[in-house]
Design an enzyme around this catalytic site. Structure first.
Site: not given
Length: 180
Positions: A64, A112, A137
């Protein structure tokens, strides 16, 4: 609005080919994650349509971190099972090479999503049903939040599987202590 994250462990259908090509599910519909959230079928449809219309793409990041793009998602779409992704790790990027090696070794086995909730409601089980999400994303991550979708590394022993479950439990406790 804050960006939220949902994790999904690679399932048996996630593959890495030729050291750089990756495909599988970043999100599974109807599966309750460790945070008590369930993604509804169609939750990504409007976001994916908008991204496509604007000529933008869902980003592939490392853990992330927006400063660490590691590849390109060539295909991101919904099907009956969930959010399917197919792309390439960039071997010209150091973290892309590292990610490929970590996936091959079984040290990284999660995807994720980074998203903003547009519409949600409580379902009859008291879980948050995510009805519409703005997808930003899809990252490769160490600790996924949806343990029901996973892949076993080649030759993974029961002891290694137990250590993986312990790591998941510890990460869940860490998140709870941190307030989310």
């Amino acid at each position: 609005m804050d960006l939220e994250h949902k994790f999904c462990r690679f399932d048996a259908e996630v593959t890495v080919a030729e050291g750089s090509k990756i495909e599988g599910y970043a999100s599974l519909f109807g599966a309750c994650d460790q945070g008590g959230d369930v993604v509804a079928k169609g939750a990504y449809a409007r976001s994916l349509k908008s991204l496509n219309a604007d000529g933008r793409a869902v980003k592939m990041l490392w853990q992330h971190d927006p400063a660490q793009p590691i590849g390109i998602w060539d295909e991101v779409c919904e099907d009956a099972k969930g959010l399917y992704v197919k792309g390439r790790l960039l071997d010209s990027v150091e973290k892309g090479r590292e990610a490929a090696a970590l996936i091959e070794a079984g040290a990284i086995d999660g995807l994720s999503i980074g998203y903003r909730t547009v519409k949600a409601a409580k379902n009859d089980k008291g879980q948050r049903l995510l009805k519409e999400l703005e997808l930003w994303e899809v990252s490769l991550v160490t600790f996924p939040m949806l343990p029901s979708a996973r892949v076993a590394a080649k030759g993974e022993s029961p002891e290694e599987d137990g250590m993986r479950e312990l790591a998941e439990a510890l990460e869940g406790m860490r998140r709870n202590l941190a307030g989310g």
